[in-house]
Write an enzyme that holds these catalytic residues in place. Structure first.
Site, short mmCIF file in Angstrom:
data_model
loop_
_atom_site.label_atom_id
_atom_site.label_comp_id
_atom_site.label_asym_id
_atom_site.label_seq_id
_atom_site.Cartn_x
_atom_site.Cartn_y
_atom_site.Cartn_z
N ASP A 103 6.81 -35.43 17.68
CA ASP A 103 6.01 -34.89 18.65
C ASP A 103 6.69 -34.49 19.78
OD1 ASP A 103 3.77 -35.48 17.29
OD2 ASP A 103 2.91 -36.99 18.42
N ASP A 114 9.88 -33.32 19.92
CA ASP A 114 10.70 -32.18 19.51
C ASP A 114 9.67 -30.93 19.68
OD1 ASP A 114 12.74 -33.52 19.33
OD2 ASP A 114 12.83 -33.66 17.08
N TYR A 115 8.16 -31.23 19.18
CA TYR A 115 7.29 -30.17 19.19
C TYR A 115 6.99 -29.60 20.48
CZ TYR A 115 2.92 -27.91 18.23
OH TYR A 115 1.83 -26.79 18.26
N ASP A 116 6.97 -30.74 21.55
CA ASP A 116 6.67 -30.33 22.70
C ASP A 116 7.78 -29.63 23.47
OD1 ASP A 116 4.27 -31.43 22.67
OD2 ASP A 116 4.99 -33.39 23.39
N SER A 157 -7.90 2.17 1.54
CA SER A 157 -7.62 2.54 2.96
C SER A 157 -8.00 4.03 3.05
CB SER A 157 -6.38 2.37 3.66
OG SER A 157 -5.25 2.95 2.68
N LEU A 158 -8.04 4.82 4.05
CA LEU A 158 -8.34 6.16 4.31
C LEU A 158 -7.25 6.90 4.72
CD1 LEU A 158 -11.57 5.78 6.62
CD2 LEU A 158 -11.43 6.61 4.05
N GLU A 186 -18.83 9.79 10.96
CA GLU A 186 -19.14 8.66 11.75
C GLU A 186 -17.88 8.05 12.45
OE1 GLU A 186 -19.71 7.23 7.79
OE2 GLU A 186 -19.13 5.24 8.30
N LYS A 212 -14.71 5.90 13.63
CA LYS A 212 -13.96 5.02 12.81
C LYS A 212 -13.74 3.75 13.79
CE LYS A 212 -9.61 4.74 10.35
NZ LYS A 212 -9.12 3.41 10.97
N ASP A 214 -12.63 0.28 15.34
CA ASP A 214 -11.03 -0.27 15.53
C ASP A 214 -11.28 -1.95 15.29
OD1 ASP A 214 -8.47 -0.67 15.48
OD2 ASP A 214 -8.35 0.01 17.74
N GLU A 238 -17.34 -3.19 9.11
CA GLU A 238 -16.06 -3.60 10.22
C GLU A 238 -16.71 -4.67 11.09
OE1 GLU A 238 -13.77 -1.67 9.42
OE2 GLU A 238 -12.14 -1.73 11.05
N TYR A 247 -20.74 0.16 6.72
CA TYR A 247 -20.64 1.65 6.48
C TYR A 247 -20.17 1.99 5.03
CZ TYR A 247 -15.89 0.26 7.43
OH TYR A 247 -14.55 -0.58 7.59
N LYS A 297 -16.94 11.67 5.12
CA LYS A 297 -17.07 11.57 3.67
C LYS A 297 -18.06 12.36 3.07
CE LYS A 297 -16.97 6.69 5.26
NZ LYS A 297 -18.01 5.29 5.55
N LYS A 350 -8.24 11.23 13.24
CA LYS A 350 -7.69 10.35 14.22
C LYS A 350 -7.84 10.91 15.77
CE LYS A 350 -6.37 6.64 13.08
NZ LYS A 350 -5.26 5.92 12.61
N CYS A 370 30.41 3.01 9.10
CA CYS A 370 29.17 2.09 9.05
C CYS A 370 29.26 1.02 10.40
CB CYS A 370 29.13 1.19 7.94
SG CYS A 370 27.86 0.08 7.71
N CYS A 400 30.14 -2.46 7.85
CA CYS A 400 31.23 -2.72 7.29
C CYS A 400 32.44 -1.78 7.42
CB CYS A 400 30.67 -2.80 5.82
SG CYS A 400 30.28 -0.92 5.10
N CYS A 452 26.06 4.93 4.78
CA CYS A 452 27.28 4.14 4.77
C CYS A 452 27.69 3.99 3.27
CB CYS A 452 26.97 2.71 4.90
SG CYS A 452 27.93 1.46 4.30
N CYS A 473 28.88 -3.74 1.66
CA CYS A 473 28.25 -3.80 3.17
C CYS A 473 27.15 -4.78 3.09
CB CYS A 473 27.79 -2.37 3.18
SG CYS A 473 26.94 -2.23 4.82
#
Ligand code: IVH
Length: 718
Positions: free
Chosen positions: A44, A46-48, A93-94, A127, A129, A131, A186, A238, A302, A326, A432, A435, A456, A462
């Site tokens: 505890d 170390d966590y603190d 996704s769109l 319609e 979009k 978020d 959503e 939707y 759509k 968008k 580079c 390297c 490179c 590399c």
């Protein structure tokens, strides 16, 4: 380089940011062990100490406070233990569109695909979009049974208990609904609720949240549904997934049905008949945007008819029948503190601008990609000017930064009035930085043009290329090995002890064995521990058999992304067949080369890159060792059961009359067939319309079965 333990006031902003990132991960890891599994690895105290260090750093650099900062977490730790849910239908996704021209192109492509004339009007819905976070909610016999996040589109997380706390989402649907209903939409947090929550946090002296979307996401990923319940989340329906019966045959009708069933639907959705009307509605929604009580980032269009939607179908990740228009991205001014070079997996030297932290659209931005040396000078990918010549980007410049959605922030322009007298043009390195090998701009053999990217030439010597290669190999869409992140790869790569070193992928799989006979034990090393080492070995061993497309993708062949890897896996079926073909294609002629180029979606650049890859003895050697440890599975065929053309290769030629070429192709692929562009011995059917020429001749010559459009339709069942 670790800054762990150094005094907080000596850290630079970059070091502090890196340290906060590390602390967020480490504390989250310990939280998960503590809350989720009752198996803490540290004391505890170390966590603190970790938490205190996080707080001190945040007090000194408040602008660096992360969205996932441990100081922001409330209630139970966000869990890593939600069970997975495989979506009955993938959650896609769109595609995005950004301008009126893009929208016109989208509409035109729909007409073209369907072979319709502009006077055969196609209706679209438009319609907002939203978020927020997409959610799939499944009802069986009217009762809510599961709710899952989108996840990677195929598999999401089971958040049913949390979704049940959202008052707006019905637990029970009215009588008479289909037996299986999956409503998608959503989940979001209203702006007013977000502001109220932040006022409350402030009053209690706690950290405030960054934006409604992230707060909604955090609220859903709570193990304790009571916390979710206190957050007032909302929902708009939707879309849908699996439906045992379709109540309507239009997009608009479906959404109205959801409304009748008790779901909230967006009141700004309209059904419209022309591009002009669609664009007018976009403007209208844009005007209303500031007054809406929820964040939106565009307008979704759509195709209204579900029959047409079905004909249009999908590309790999998105439907052809929809697009997201968008809103313009948000912008802000800030300073370029430094320009740094990153070296990627393929050796590309990518310049990055380190920015004075600035908030753009609710998110703190500290870096922007500069793409390549031409971009810094104001020259685009095709050699065109994107900024006036004197607007080259220099260290110390004040610049306009833009952030659009999840896209990496971009520098749009330089504010010349603020340029410092001593500012010098940025000199792009010719070697580079990792390297020291020469870094060159290759000349494209086909176009004769110089590549915009400087690479490179160090290859495997590399360190940057080699470690990036390994990071790609273990990444989510490749081998997906949990517990082998960027930090661990760097650690194993740099390690000089032979029982701990990983320089190439096969060594990942020999680590456990090498450790067994070694005295230097991984579990005694800082940051590992017995439990995490055990888990790491399990994660590695779980990947000893792997899907073929993941295996191919993991090899990191230039230009071979996930989609291409899937095409290759489907086309060749087994790794042996694939590798043999690549070797046989080496002369860039002959049957193997022709077959490779005949795969729809594989162009010559990609084909050449693969042949090159298989010509390199070192690649063959590494793959040889890898195959001693790992077995790539045979590729699965797509939706094939009952399909007469599954696994068959089809070539369409001549003019088709019942559908457009694109539609024919999409249809064939959805039935599990491969569509090729040229005829070879591997072709199963040639579908020839009027005017077919050389391909039909070739098919006859090779004895490949030929048919006309009607015969094809009869074969695939209409
Ligand atoms: S339709 C097959 N409609 O946008 C397409 N998505 O970029 C199904 N989104 O993952 C999505 N508002 O989370 C659709 N009115 C809307 C939306 C919407 C927000 C999100 C959704 C999706 C993402 C796609």
């Amino acid at each position: 380089m670790s800054t762990e333990g150094s005094a907080v006031d000596t850290l630079t902003i970059e070091e502090a940011a890196a340290e906060l990132e590390r602390l967020a991960k480490e504390i989250a890891h310990h939280d998960a062990l503590y809350h989720g599994k009752d198996r803490p690895e540290i004391s505890d105290a170390d966590y603190d100490a970790l938490k205190r260090r996080n707080d001190t750093l945040e007090a000194r650099f408040p602008e660096l406070i992360r969205e996932d900062s441990p100081s922001r977490r409330v209630g139970a730790a966000p869990s890593v233990t939600f069970s997975p849910v495989v979506h009955a239908r993938p959650m896609l996704s769109l595609d995005n569109t950004f301008s009126q021209e893009d929208v016109q192109d989208f509409v035109a492509s729909v007409y073209r695909f369907l072979g319709r004339l502009p006077d055969q009007s196609i209706a679209f819905t438009a319609e907002p979009k939203i978020d927020g976070l997409s959610m799939s909610i499944r009802y069986e016999n009217g009762r809510l049974v599961t709710a899952a996040t989108r996840g990677d589109g195929t598999t999401g997380e089971n958040v049913t208990a949390n979704i049940r706390t959202i008052a707006e989402i019905p637990n029970q649907l009215p009588k008479g609904v289909p037996a299986v209903v999956e409503v998608r939409g959503e989940v979001y947090m209203a702006k007013s609720d977000f502001l109220a929550l932040n006022r409350q946090m402030e009053a209690e002296g706690k950290q405030t949240y960054v934006n409604p979307r992230n707060t909604a996401a955090g609220s859903l990923r709570q193990l304790d549904a009571k916390v979710t319940a206190s957050r007032k989340l909302k929902f708009f329906a939707y879309a849908w997934g699996e439906m045992s019966e379709m109540p309507e045959d239009t997009q608009f009708g479906m959404v109205q049905t959801f409304k009748e069933w008790g779901f909230p639907v967006n009141p700004l959705m309209k059904r419209l008949n022309s591009v002009a009307d669609i664009l007018a509605h976009y403007d209208e929604i844009g005007l209303e945007r500031p007054d809406l009580d929820y964040d939106i980032d565009g307008v979704v269009y759509k195709v209204d008819s579900l029959e047409l939607q079905q004909r249009l179908g999908f590309r790999s990740r998105s439907p052809r029948w929809a697009t997201a228009h968008k809103f313009p991205a948000e912008q802000a001014f800030t300073e370029v503190e430094k320009i740094e070079i990153q070296v990627g997996r393929t050796g590309a030297l990518t310049p990055v601008a380190r920015l004075k932290p600035i908030t753009v659209g609710g998110v703190v931005v500290t870096n922007a990609t500069l793409h390549n040396e031409d971009y810094i000078k104001g020259i685009g990918n095709s050699g065109e000017r994107i900024r006036p010549e004197e607007h080259d980007i220099r260290e110390g410049d004040t610049v306009i930064v833009q952030r659009a959605g999840d896209v990496i922030p971009q520098i749009l322009d330089v504010v010349m009035e603020k340029r410092l007298a001593e500012a010098k043009p940025y000199e792009f390195p010719k070697t580079c930085p990792v390297c020291g090998s020469h870094a060159v701009r290759e000349v494209n053999e086909k176009t004769g043009k110089m590549d915009s990217v400087r690479r490179c030439t160090g290859g495997f010597i590399c360190r940057a290329q080699a470690t990036e290669h390994l990071k790609h190999f273990v990444s989510r869409n490749a081998f997906d090995i949990e517990g082998l992140g960027s930090k661990q790869i760097d650690f194993f790569f740099e390690n000089e002890d032979p029982s701990l070193q990983i320089r190439t992928a096969p060594e990942i799989f020999t680590l456990e064995k090498r450790q067994q006979s070694s005295l230097t034990k991984l579990e005694n090393i800082d940051g590992f521990g017995k439990v995490s080492v055990g888990k790491l070995y399990t994660a590695i061993n779980e990947r000893r058999s792997i899907a073929l497309h993941r295996f191919i993708y993991a090899l990191g062949i230039r230009h071979v992304g996930e989609t291409t890897a899937k095409l290759l896996a489907r086309s060749y079926g087994t790794y042996e067949a694939f590798a043999t073909a690549m070797k046989e294609a080496a002369p860039l002629s002959g049957e193997a080369w022709t077959d490779l180029n005949a795969i729809e979606g594989i162009g010559e650049v990609v084909a050449r890159a693969m042949v090159e890859f298989y010509k390199e003895p070192r690649n063959i050697e590494v793959i040889g060792r890898l195959l001693e440890e790992v077995t790539p599975a045979e590729a699965e065929q797509l939706v094939t059961s009952g399909s007469p053309v599954a696994g068959k290769t089809v070539v369409f030629t001549g003019s088709l009359e019942k559908f457009t070429r694109d539609e024919a192709k999409a249809r064939a692929e959805s039935l599990g067939a491969k569509v090729a562009g040229s005829v070879s011995k591997k072709t199963d059917f040639v579908v020839a319309g009027p005017g077919a020429g050389s391909k039909l001749d070739k098919a006859r010559e090779l004895g490949v079965q030929t048919m006309d459009e009607d015969e094809w339709l009869a074969l695939i069942g209409g």
